[in-house]
Design an enzyme around this catalytic site. Structure first.
Site, PDB file in Angstrom:
ATOM      1  N   ASP A  72      43.761  46.508  39.891  1.00 54.83           N
ATOM      2  CA  ASP A  72      43.661  45.169  39.310  1.00 54.83           C
ATOM      3  C   ASP A  72      44.769  45.021  38.275  1.00 54.83           C
ATOM      4  O   ASP A  72      45.388  46.008  37.865  1.00 54.83           O
ATOM      5  CB  ASP A  72      42.283  44.968  38.653  1.00 54.83           C
ATOM      6  CG  ASP A  72      42.091  43.559  38.106  1.00 54.83           C
ATOM      7  OD1 ASP A  72      42.583  42.601  38.750  1.00 54.83           O
ATOM      8  OD2 ASP A  72      41.468  43.388  37.051  1.00 54.83           O
ATOM      9  N   SER A  73      44.975  43.783  37.828  1.00 60.03           N
ATOM     10  CA  SER A  73      45.996  43.528  36.825  1.00 60.03           C
ATOM     11  C   SER A  73      45.626  44.144  35.474  1.00 60.03           C
ATOM     12  O   SER A  73      46.486  44.394  34.650  1.00 60.03           O
ATOM     13  CB  SER A  73      46.206  42.028  36.660  1.00 60.03           C
ATOM     14  OG  SER A  73      44.984  41.408  36.337  1.00 60.03           O
ATOM     15  N   CYS A  88      37.719  35.612  39.688  1.00 64.82           N
ATOM     16  CA  CYS A  88      38.571  36.580  39.000  1.00 64.82           C
ATOM     17  C   CYS A  88      37.646  37.707  38.567  1.00 64.82           C
ATOM     18  O   CYS A  88      36.544  37.438  38.066  1.00 64.82           O
ATOM     19  CB  CYS A  88      39.225  35.928  37.778  1.00 64.82           C
ATOM     20  SG  CYS A  88      40.103  37.108  36.726  1.00 64.82           S
ATOM     21  N   GLU A 121      39.566  40.432  27.712  1.00 62.25           N
ATOM     22  CA  GLU A 121      40.279  41.650  27.308  1.00 62.25           C
ATOM     23  C   GLU A 121      40.213  41.849  25.791  1.00 62.25           C
ATOM     24  O   GLU A 121      40.352  42.958  25.299  1.00 62.25           O
ATOM     25  CB  GLU A 121      41.720  41.615  27.808  1.00 62.25           C
ATOM     26  CG  GLU A 121      41.791  41.454  29.320  1.00 62.25           C
ATOM     27  CD  GLU A 121      42.550  42.542  30.057  1.00 62.25           C
ATOM     28  OE1 GLU A 121      43.515  43.062  29.505  1.00 62.25           O
ATOM     29  OE2 GLU A 121      42.168  42.843  31.207  1.00 62.25           O
ATOM     30  N   HIS A 148      37.571  39.587  36.136  1.00 63.30           N
ATOM     31  CA  HIS A 148      37.219  39.629  34.708  1.00 63.30           C
ATOM     32  C   HIS A 148      35.969  38.784  34.410  1.00 63.30           C
ATOM     33  O   HIS A 148      35.242  39.061  33.466  1.00 63.30           O
ATOM     34  CB  HIS A 148      38.364  39.079  33.846  1.00 63.30           C
ATOM     35  CG  HIS A 148      39.517  40.007  33.684  1.00 63.30           C
ATOM     36  ND1 HIS A 148      40.353  40.348  34.723  1.00 63.30           N
ATOM     37  CD2 HIS A 148      39.991  40.658  32.587  1.00 63.30           C
ATOM     38  CE1 HIS A 148      41.288  41.162  34.265  1.00 63.30           C
ATOM     39  NE2 HIS A 148      41.095  41.364  32.981  1.00 63.30           N
ATOM     40  N   CYS A 182      41.569  42.305  42.607  1.00 58.98           N
ATOM     41  CA  CYS A 182      42.232  41.282  41.797  1.00 58.98           C
ATOM     42  C   CYS A 182      42.340  40.053  42.681  1.00 58.98           C
ATOM     43  O   CYS A 182      42.937  40.121  43.762  1.00 58.98           O
ATOM     44  CB  CYS A 182      43.618  41.771  41.385  1.00 58.98           C
ATOM     45  SG  CYS A 182      44.648  40.524  40.595  1.00 58.98           S
TER      46      CYS A 182
END
Length: 269
Positions: free
Chosen positions: A13-14, A187, A155, A189, A76
């Site tokens: 993932d990013s 996404c 994040e 996240h 991702c």
């Protein structure tokens, strides 16, 4: 192919979001070893061009193949939207994305055929989710919204912050007006914001997190190809990041609900 069953599953993932997929993989496939690659130095992907995302994704798959992974999960949504087809053509390893499992789940659970998708700008622009859903059921109306501020908020660890609520109210206002009954968290996240999203959208809107669907599909593929790890010794996972490991370890605890060991830093040459 059977002799590869002891090899690990590669996941990338990013940043940290793909750990929501790792958590589901550990739950559904407790014997498997996982090599996770989080491109934390170059996050977020969602605002970058397709060419850049394809280049990053190629680099990461090459890095994972050095760990002799038996399959790669592109955890991702942005990379699944823009790079998955290219990666499948170029690499001789099974590669799975996160979009199709989420789209299928949304089609199955919607009652009024109004489905919302929240994702990064690149994922929304690609139109892959909307296209997939309409392929599955042409009567479904899809409303998409890019939410670029969600990734940095996650994040930062602001899962329940007043600012996060304000941002969510702004992003989701149109979806509420259009009376969606199903919302795809497009996404990896975003599952960390489930409580915020649930509170903003209300109890009648079903949230679709594709992480669980992806884990079930991985299990199905490994079983079919006789690649399930049979050894009962504890599975040791490896975490690779491209930026400061300590920050990753601190936030990874929130994603996985426990401490993360064996974190190393990957340096691009």
């Amino acid at each position: 192919m059977n002799n590869h069953s002891e090899d690990p599953i590669g996941v990338f993932d990013s940043g940290l979001g793909g750990l929501t997929v790792v958590k589901e993989l550990i739950h559904h496939l407790p014997n498997e070893r996982i090599v996770y690659f989080g491109d934390t130095a170059r996050v977020p992907y969602g605002t970058k061009s397709g060419e850049t995302i394809i280049r990053y994704s190629r680099e990461i798959v090459r890095a994972l193949l050095k760990h002799k992974v038996k399959m790669v999960v592109v955890a991702c949504n942005t990379a699944s939207s823009l790079a998955l087809d290219v990666l499948k053509k170029e690499f001789d390893v099974q590669i799975l994305g996160v979009i199709e499992p989420g789209a299928r789940k949304a089609k199955d659970v919607t009652r009024n055929k109004r489905v919302g998708i929240i994702a990064t700008s690149s994922t929304v622009k690609s139109g892959k989710y909307a296209k997939k859903i309409v392929q599955l059921d042409k009567d479904i109306v899809v409303i998409s919204q890019s939410c670029p501020l969600f990734v940095p908020l996650v994040e930062e660890g602001w899962f329940d912050h007043a600012v996060t609520y304000q941002v969510a109210e702004q992003y989701l206002a149109d979806m509420k007006k259009k009376k969606i009954d199903t919302l795809i968290l497009g996404c990896t996240h975003y599952p960390l914001l489930k409580q915020v999203l649930h509170n903003v959208m209300g109890p009648k809107v079903q949230l679709v997190d594709s992480a669980q669907e992806v884990a079930l599909q991985v299990k199905e593929l490994l079983t079919k190809n006789r690649l399930l790890r049979t050894r009962l010794s504890p599975a040791r996972h490896t975490f690779i990041v491209t930026d400061e490991p300590k920050q990753f370890q601190r936030l990874a605890m929130r994603f996985l609900g426990g401490g993360v060991k064996n974190v190393r830093r990957h340096v691009y040459v």
